[in-house]
Design a protein around this motif. Structure first.
Motif, mmCIF file in Angstrom:
data_model
loop_
_atom_site.group_PDB
_atom_site.id
_atom_site.type_symbol
_atom_site.label_atom_id
_atom_site.label_comp_id
_atom_site.label_asym_id
_atom_site.label_seq_id
_atom_site.Cartn_x
_atom_site.Cartn_y
_atom_site.Cartn_z
ATOM 1 N N TYR A 224 0.288 -0.982 0.444
ATOM 2 C CA TYR A 224 -0.121 -0.211 -0.242
ATOM 3 C C TYR A 224 0.748 1.060 0.155
ATOM 4 O O TYR A 224 0.486 2.194 -0.621
ATOM 5 C CB TYR A 224 -0.622 0.092 1.377
ATOM 6 N N ALA A 225 2.036 1.150 0.858
ATOM 7 C CA ALA A 225 3.333 2.306 1.024
ATOM 8 C C ALA A 225 3.310 2.589 -0.571
ATOM 9 O O ALA A 225 4.066 3.855 -0.444
ATOM 10 C CB ALA A 225 3.844 1.668 2.327
ATOM 11 N N ALA A 226 4.456 1.569 -1.352
ATOM 12 C CA ALA A 226 4.837 2.123 -2.220
ATOM 13 C C ALA A 226 3.718 2.130 -2.994
ATOM 14 O O ALA A 226 4.317 2.709 -4.266
ATOM 15 C CB ALA A 226 5.393 0.559 -2.813
ATOM 16 N N ASP A 227 2.485 1.454 -2.930
ATOM 17 C CA ASP A 227 2.630 2.123 -4.171
ATOM 18 C C ASP A 227 1.636 3.744 -4.063
ATOM 19 O O ASP A 227 1.182 4.582 -4.862
ATOM 20 C CB ASP A 227 0.979 1.097 -4.724
ATOM 21 N N SER A 228 0.939 3.742 -3.183
ATOM 22 C CA SER A 228 1.251 5.353 -2.441
ATOM 23 C C SER A 228 2.373 6.614 -3.067
ATOM 24 O O SER A 228 1.903 7.107 -3.386
ATOM 25 C CB SER A 228 0.479 5.168 -1.122
ATOM 26 N N VAL A 229 3.132 6.088 -2.559
ATOM 27 C CA VAL A 229 4.705 6.452 -3.416
ATOM 28 C C VAL A 229 4.883 7.036 -4.690
ATOM 29 O O VAL A 229 4.371 8.199 -5.146
ATOM 30 C CB VAL A 229 5.801 6.185 -2.348
ATOM 31 N N ILE A 230 4.315 5.702 -5.834
ATOM 32 C CA ILE A 230 4.374 5.574 -7.028
ATOM 33 C C ILE A 230 3.442 6.735 -7.506
ATOM 34 O O ILE A 230 3.491 7.338 -8.455
ATOM 35 C CB ILE A 230 4.712 3.735 -6.985
ATOM 36 N N THR A 231 2.264 6.508 -6.748
ATOM 37 C CA THR A 231 1.250 7.219 -7.820
ATOM 38 C C THR A 231 1.018 8.572 -6.887
ATOM 39 O O THR A 231 0.903 9.182 -8.135
ATOM 40 C CB THR A 231 -0.158 6.834 -6.777
#
Length: 58
Positions: free
Chosen positions: A45-52
């Motif tokens: 979730y954190a990785a996806d949020s950062v990439i987004t």
């Protein structure tokens, strides 16, 4: 039909030789599995949020 009887007999024999986990070991393993699932859920979730967030800057 004879092959089926032989197969089921072998299955029964193998199940008798199986070492089943104790209640304490099962509880420990279950907690470990849920802990790892929670960790990776938060991580992705954190990785996806950062990439987004980074992609929205473009």
């Amino acid at each position: 039909m004879n092959k089926v009887k032989t197969f089921l007999g072998e299955v029964k024999h193998e199940l008798k030789e199986t070492t089943w986990p104790t209640k304490v070991a099962m509880k420990k393993n279950t907690i470990t599995v849920f802990g790892v699932m929670a960790f990776f859920g938060v991580f992705f979730y954190a990785a996806d949020s950062v990439i987004t967030f980074l992609l929205n800057l473009i």
